[in-house]
Design an enzyme around this catalytic site. Structure first.
Site, PDB file in Angstrom:
ATOM      1  N   ALA A 176       0.829  -1.210   0.000  1.00 51.48           N
ATOM      2  CA  ALA A 176       0.000   0.000   0.000  1.00 51.48           C
ATOM      3  C   ALA A 176       0.860   1.256   0.000  1.00 51.48           C
ATOM      4  CB  ALA A 176      -0.926  -0.003   1.212  1.00 51.48           C
ATOM      5  N   ALA A 177       1.907   1.279   0.841  1.00 51.30           N
ATOM      6  CA  ALA A 177       2.776   2.452   0.912  1.00 51.30           C
ATOM      7  C   ALA A 177       3.569   2.617  -0.387  1.00 51.30           C
ATOM      8  CB  ALA A 177       3.726   2.327   2.101  1.00 51.30           C
ATOM      9  N   TYR A 178       4.072   1.505  -0.917  1.00 47.46           N
ATOM     10  CA  TYR A 178       4.820   1.570  -2.178  1.00 47.46           C
ATOM     11  C   TYR A 178       3.934   2.097  -3.304  1.00 47.46           C
ATOM     12  CZ  TYR A 178       7.425   0.077  -6.298  1.00 47.46           C
ATOM     13  OH  TYR A 178       8.075   0.056  -7.500  1.00 47.46           O
ATOM     14  N   ASP A 179       2.725   1.567  -3.402  1.00 52.15           N
ATOM     15  CA  ASP A 179       1.799   2.013  -4.452  1.00 52.15           C
ATOM     16  C   ASP A 179       1.484   3.500  -4.318  1.00 52.15           C
ATOM     17  OD1 ASP A 179       1.671  -0.496  -5.566  1.00 52.15           O
ATOM     18  OD2 ASP A 179      -0.190  -1.066  -4.560  1.00 52.15           O
ATOM     19  N   SER A 208       6.283  -4.746 -16.703  1.00 53.41           N
ATOM     20  CA  SER A 208       5.412  -4.724 -15.536  1.00 53.41           C
ATOM     21  C   SER A 208       4.013  -4.326 -15.997  1.00 53.41           C
ATOM     22  CB  SER A 208       5.956  -3.733 -14.508  1.00 53.41           C
ATOM     23  OG  SER A 208       5.212  -3.792 -13.323  1.00 53.41           O
ATOM     24  N   LEU A 209       3.147  -3.948 -15.068  1.00 50.10           N
ATOM     25  CA  LEU A 209       1.792  -3.507 -15.383  1.00 50.10           C
ATOM     26  C   LEU A 209       1.515  -2.187 -14.690  1.00 50.10           C
ATOM     27  CD1 LEU A 209      -0.242  -6.819 -14.910  1.00 50.10           C
ATOM     28  CD2 LEU A 209       0.170  -5.650 -17.080  1.00 50.10           C
ATOM     29  N   GLU A 232      -7.823 -11.938 -15.223  1.00 48.79           N
ATOM     30  CA  GLU A 232      -7.035 -12.921 -14.485  1.00 48.79           C
ATOM     31  C   GLU A 232      -6.791 -12.412 -13.069  1.00 48.79           C
ATOM     32  OE1 GLU A 232      -3.453 -13.389 -16.792  1.00 48.79           O
ATOM     33  OE2 GLU A 232      -4.573 -13.349 -18.680  1.00 48.79           O
ATOM     34  N   LYS A 254      -4.680 -11.456  -9.986  1.00 47.97           N
ATOM     35  CA  LYS A 254      -3.290 -10.997  -9.874  1.00 47.97           C
ATOM     36  C   LYS A 254      -2.654 -11.708  -8.682  1.00 47.97           C
ATOM     37  CE  LYS A 254      -0.501  -6.785  -9.808  1.00 47.97           C
ATOM     38  NZ  LYS A 254       0.381  -7.184  -8.690  1.00 47.97           N
ATOM     39  N   ASP A 302      -0.218 -12.797  -5.876  1.00 43.15           N
ATOM     40  CA  ASP A 302       0.776 -12.098  -5.065  1.00 43.15           C
ATOM     41  C   ASP A 302       1.977 -13.020  -4.885  1.00 43.15           C
ATOM     42  OD1 ASP A 302       1.980 -10.161  -3.581  1.00 43.15           O
ATOM     43  OD2 ASP A 302       0.756 -10.435  -1.789  1.00 43.15           O
ATOM     44  N   ARG A 311      12.542 -11.590 -12.768  1.00 44.40           N
ATOM     45  CA  ARG A 311      12.293 -10.408 -13.599  1.00 44.40           C
ATOM     46  C   ARG A 311      13.469  -9.444 -13.535  1.00 44.40           C
ATOM     47  NH1 ARG A 311       6.719  -7.726 -13.715  1.00 44.40           N
ATOM     48  NH2 ARG A 311       6.767  -8.040 -11.470  1.00 44.40           N
ATOM     49  N   TYR A 319       1.854 -20.578 -12.038  1.00 49.64           N
ATOM     50  CA  TYR A 319       0.845 -20.402 -13.079  1.00 49.64           C
ATOM     51  C   TYR A 319       1.427 -19.497 -14.160  1.00 49.64           C
ATOM     52  CZ  TYR A 319      -3.019 -22.263 -10.190  1.00 49.64           C
ATOM     53  OH  TYR A 319      -3.849 -23.060  -9.449  1.00 49.64           O
ATOM     54  N   LYS A 339      -6.706  -7.778 -19.740  1.00 45.08           N
ATOM     55  CA  LYS A 339      -5.877  -7.701 -20.946  1.00 45.08           C
ATOM     56  C   LYS A 339      -6.761  -7.739 -22.188  1.00 45.08           C
ATOM     57  CE  LYS A 339      -2.246 -10.538 -18.776  1.00 45.08           C
ATOM     58  NZ  LYS A 339      -1.533 -11.835 -18.854  1.00 45.08           N
ATOM     59  N   LYS A 370      -6.102  -2.903  -8.535  1.00 45.08           N
ATOM     60  CA  LYS A 370      -5.611  -3.321  -7.221  1.00 45.08           C
ATOM     61  C   LYS A 370      -6.724  -3.178  -6.186  1.00 45.08           C
ATOM     62  CE  LYS A 370      -1.718  -4.053  -6.287  1.00 45.08           C
ATOM     63  NZ  LYS A 370      -0.509  -3.232  -6.240  1.00 45.08           N
ATOM     64  N   CYS A 395      -3.815 -10.249  37.959  1.00 47.17           N
ATOM     65  CA  CYS A 395      -4.737  -9.430  37.178  1.00 47.17           C
ATOM     66  C   CYS A 395      -4.366  -7.959  37.313  1.00 47.17           C
ATOM     67  CB  CYS A 395      -6.173  -9.660  37.647  1.00 47.17           C
ATOM     68  SG  CYS A 395      -7.388  -8.606  36.810  1.00 47.17           S
ATOM     69  N   CYS A 413      -7.619  -6.205  39.283  1.00 47.37           N
ATOM     70  CA  CYS A 413      -8.029  -6.496  40.672  1.00 47.37           C
ATOM     71  C   CYS A 413      -6.965  -7.220  41.472  1.00 47.37           C
ATOM     72  CB  CYS A 413      -9.327  -7.303  40.678  1.00 47.37           C
ATOM     73  SG  CYS A 413      -9.163  -8.964  39.986  1.00 47.37           S
ATOM     74  N   CYS A 436      -8.652 -14.360  34.772  1.00 47.80           N
ATOM     75  CA  CYS A 436      -8.876 -13.831  36.114  1.00 47.80           C
ATOM     76  C   CYS A 436     -10.155 -14.489  36.636  1.00 47.80           C
ATOM     77  CB  CYS A 436      -9.025 -12.313  36.078  1.00 47.80           C
ATOM     78  SG  CYS A 436      -9.567 -11.607  37.659  1.00 47.80           S
ATOM     79  N   CYS A 443     -14.071  -8.055  39.682  1.00 46.86           N
ATOM     80  CA  CYS A 443     -12.987  -7.470  38.885  1.00 46.86           C
ATOM     81  C   CYS A 443     -13.527  -6.275  38.103  1.00 46.86           C
ATOM     82  CB  CYS A 443     -12.414  -8.516  37.928  1.00 46.86           C
ATOM     83  SG  CYS A 443     -11.123  -7.865  36.846  1.00 46.86           S
TER      84      CYS A 443
END
Length: 863
Positions: A77-80, A125-126, A159, A161, A163, A182, A271, A346, A370, A467, A470, A486, A492
């Site tokens: 997520a951060a990279y994207d 890449s895509l 298709e 994707k 991971d 790659r 695949y 595609k 994504k 605990c 208590c 507990c 409690c």
């Protein structure tokens, strides 16, 4: 959830796009997510260059870590988010768009552990999209570039994707001669020896000699199936090794082993999903389009050769079918054999692919949609222990807040001390957090690569033996248990607070304004009481500092003493329904004074702005009223036109509600009052309404172990009354479909103990009955008007809470879904609806209002 307590003031980071914001950006997921909200068109050139430099350095580092070292530093997520922002910057400021930009690179470089080999043809890449709007723009753009007639279908493939790791298989005369990673798309690493250990990759292509090319590049994905991933992690745990965070990391670590025997033990799969260079018997390269007409033909050819193809591929002809694929696998991400993070679309016809061409890194004829990220990285700030409503003591991870899969996550359960040890996490680690669909967030494990240079900041978690609430000695309920408990269920404070939180939940009494903090204020108001007067700072809510400054030392005033310890208003949930506003007037809670840094910056208009940034707690505490306002002037009474109402002598009249208390008078005789907060009034109203709830909700509210909403619904439907259920034996209960031996025993034990003289559970039942709480089911004979139908509710309804609307649907045989899809029959839209209403319009799902919803519940139709 709304709460009767005063909420902390909302404090923001620097305005997105400002100079201080650019300079303060950190390479962490929460900061990366802010990039999506950046309007790059409002940046000047100098700002754009600075931001581009920071982001490109991080992206390049991520590419090396991911593609070369197989030890990712950032989440997908951060990279994207960073890559997407770089692309937007380069589009707005073309001078930044250079061949050296990471946006033009396919992957990373290559390591020194394997021989570098050039791919016969570039391995691309895509491009990614993250919304239906972006996907539609790509789809329409493809049709436009091809000058495709509006009334003509355009065949495409969809298709999943995978991971995993991209792999290029090179076959010469049908024999596997090389397997390459790659790499940077031009050059990859030769990992042929390891590839040969993957059973699903044929070492020889099947078929007659004339059907096998002289040379072919088969592109695909190496991955680890979920079953194999779980077995590998179990083996790692047995051997004392840390588990892998996810299947992708496991596959990467397995594929690039220097010893192929280790790779062979990891049970990797493959695949195929693409084709590179193809050379037939003449010895001359032939364009694939001359031999195979479309992408799906290539997959048919692969199958004949014995090369595995994903069983999830679909052939589609319009945009709606693409959406169907995306929606289906979005709902079933966890149901297939491997991890996936999107759908690849595609153009099927290879001649059309050639016409559309490619950029330097990606084809124009394909796109990757994504899904929202299910995994992100964040900092593990601490591990605390939490005592649950049934006494279970659970370690809880306190996280630097991060957005994942539709919500912000700041804490998540770690289940037990064994689980903390199994995951190999240390306090201070950067950790992977996963939130798949609507499930509870899970802390997957540490990012080991992030520990280097920070070892001194890490420490182990130690499970307490007593605990924390208590001080009762914790114990295991039976031999072999992993959960400490507990045993002090009656007294409690933590267990009582959790039971009150549970009974207020939407699926129990649905007391919306009785939130977590209010529950603690009712049951344990001295929670967070400081140990000494040196930490008691009456009236100090915040300490303001300049950037870089430390707060001045606090010196408690001479003679200051801690206030007397308060007795809780609720010592049991038994007297919940007896609460009145006057009971809550003198309830105070402890609040920590926050350190606030005031930062100044000049905005684009040259005006100085101040931004308040919360640095954290100061260690100093003060008390605040939990449920009542402080002393204040009574408000002026207003008429329908918002004009002040005056008496016969021309003096203003004041608004003093019946539950307010006049404590004095100010200037001009204006009353000085104390009164319950509006949240408190709403909470008391909701408690009164909860008396008339259904038996299934009462059963959830009782906190019977193993009895959640589904089981409670089954029990209420079967027994109709609480008395009938209480008289049932464990054997009788076990005969009910869906009630197993453990659940049956728990229910029977609860009511057996409740019948014992003086038992606290019995006191709760008797008190609730005396208060008029409903002890029978309401839905006997209710017509099943919505059987087999799916209904989504979005926005605020006037006469239904979200939970009561869901219950109304389910009690009539329908499914109350949380997401809109083509299987949805109706979408009920209230005030301030969210994106579900928009999606319903896009999909052509019938949209109805609250009045039509009432008709739907009664008749099963809206006509």
């Amino acid at each position: 959830m709304e709460d009767a307590l005063i909420a902390d003031e909302q404090l923001d980071r620097y305005p997105i796009g400002s100079d201080p914001w650019i300079d303060s950006l950190r390479d962490i997921d929460s900061d990366a997510m802010e990039l999506d909200d950046l309007d790059v068109s409002k940046l000047n050139v100098e700002q754009a260059v600075r931001l581009w430099s920071r982001l490109s350095a991080w992206v390049e580092g991520d590419q090396v870590a991911y593609y070369v070292k197989d030890a990712p530093l950032s989440s997908d997520a951060a990279y994207d988010a960073r890559m997407n922002c770089l692309k937007r910057l380069e589009s707005e400021f073309p001078q930044l768009d250079t061949p050296q930009s990471p946006t033009h690179r396919v992957g990373g470089t290559f390591s020194n552990d394997f021989t570098a080999v050039r791919h016969p043809s570039q391995m691309m890449s895509l491009d990614d999209v993250f919304s239906f709007e972006e996907l539609r723009a790509w789809y329409d753009g493809v049709r436009k570039d091809l000058e495709w007639p509006e009334d003509k279908l355009l065949p495409m493939t969809c298709e999943v994707k995978i991971d995993g790791l991209a792999l290029n298989l090179i076959y010469r005369n049908g024999v596997l001669t090389q397997g390459l990673t790659r790499g940077d798309g031009v050059t990859g690493e030769d990992i042929t020896m390891n590839v040969r250990t993957i059973h699903s990759i044929p070492t020889n292509l099947d078929g007659p000699e004339g059907d096998i090319p002289d040379m072919v590049e088969i592109r695909g994905e190496v991955f680890m199936r979920w079953d194999d991933f779980h077995k590998l992690n179990e083996a790692n745990e047995d051997a004392g090794r840390p588990p892998f965070a996810n299947p992708r990391n496991a596959a990467a670590g397995s594929l690039r082993q220097k010893d192929p025997r280790i790779t062979a033990q990891r049970h990797l799969s493959f695949y195929a999903h693409g084709i590179g260079e193809l050379v037939w018997g003449s010895g001359k390269p032939v364009d694939v389009a001359d031999e195979v007409r479309n992408q799906s033909d290539a997959y048919t050819m692969y199958r004949k050769w014995g090369v595995p193809i994903s069983p999830h591929n679909r052939e589609v002809t319009d945009f709606d079918q693409i959406l169907d694929m995306i929606e289906y696998y979005g709902e079933h991400r966890g149901d297939i054999e491997h991890a996936l993070d999107g759908i690849v679309v595609k153009v099927d016809d290879l001649a059309l692919q050639r016409r559309l061409g490619s950029t330097s890194r990606a084809p124009r004829w394909a796109i990757a949609y994504k899904y929202p990220p299910e995994e992100v990285n964040t900092k593990l700030l601490n591990i605390v222990v939490q005592v649950g409503r049934t006494g279970r003591v659970t370690p809880v991870a306190i996280l630097n807040p991060v957005y994942v899969a539709g919500s912000t996550v700041s804490r998540t359960t770690l289940h037990n001390a064994y689980e903390v040890k199994r995951k190999g996490i240390l306090i201070g680690d950067t950790v992977v957090v996963r939130k798949a669909g609507d499930v509870i967030p899970e802390l997957v494990g540490p990012v080991i690569a992030k520990r280097e240079g920070h070892e001194q900041d890490l420490r182990e978690f130690v499970m307490p033996t007593r605990c924390p609430s208590c001080d009762t000695v914790l114990r295991y309920e039976k031999e072999g248990d992993k959960d400490l408990r507990c045993p002090n269920s009656e007294s409690c404070p933590a267990q009582l607070a959790e039971r009150v939180i549970n009974l207020a939940a939407r699926k129990a009494f649905d007391i919306e304004h009785l939130g977590d903090q209010s529950a603690v204020a009712l049951t344990n108001p001295e929670d967070n009481r400081p140990d000494s007067v040196e930490a008691y700072a009456p009236g100090v809510r915040e300490i303001v500092v300049e950037p870089g400054e430390e707060p001045a030392p606090y010196l408690a005033p001479s003679g200051l003493e801690l206030p007397p310890i308060q007795e809780p208003v609720l010592t049991s949930e038994a007297n919940l329904f007896d609460l009145e506003a006057s009971d809550l007037r003198d309830v105070y809670v402890w609040r920590e004074a926050q350190i606030i840094e005031v930062r100044r910056h000049v905005d684009s208009h040259g005006k100085e702005r101040k931004v308040r940034h919360r640095l954290g707690g100061s260690g100093l505490w003060h008390r605040e009223p939990a449920f009542w306002s402080g002393v204040k002037d009574a408000p002026l009474k207003k008429d329908a036109n918002r004009k002040t109402v005056k008496d016969s002598e021309g003096n203003p009249e004041y608004e003093v509600k019946p539950d307010a208390v006049i404590v004095g008078h100010g200037r001009n005789g204006r009353p000085r009052i104390e009164e319950p907060t509006e949240n408190t009034r709403k909470m008391l109203d909701e408690i009164e309404k909860a008396k008339h709830t259904d038996l299934s909700r009462v059963l959830v509210a009782l906190s019977i172990r193993h009895v959640g909403p589904p089981t409670a619904f089954t029990l209420a439907k079967h027994f109709k009354t609480l008395d009938a259920l209480a008289d049932a034996s464990a054997e009788e209960l076990e005969q009910i479909d869906g009630i197993g031996a453990e659940i049956a025993d728990s229910i029977a034990t609860f009511f057996e103990e409740a019948r014992m003289p003086g038992n606290w559970r019995g006191r709760v039942l008797e008190a609730w009955k005396a208060a008029g709480v409903g002890m029978s089911t309401h839905d006997e004979g209710l017509p099943q008007t919505l059987e087999g139908k799916s209904v989504v509710v979005t926005g605020t309804l006037e006469h239904f809470s979200r939970e009561s609307a869901k219950e109304a649907i389910e009690r009539r045989g329908g499914k109350a879904s949380g997401s809109v899809s083509r299987k949805t029959d109706w979408v009920v839209v209230g005030a301030n609806p969210g994106s579900k209403a928009t999606k319903a319009e896009e999909l052509g799902i019938p949209i109805i209002d609250e009045q039509q919803f009432d008709t739907l519940l009664a008749t099963g139709d809206v006509q």
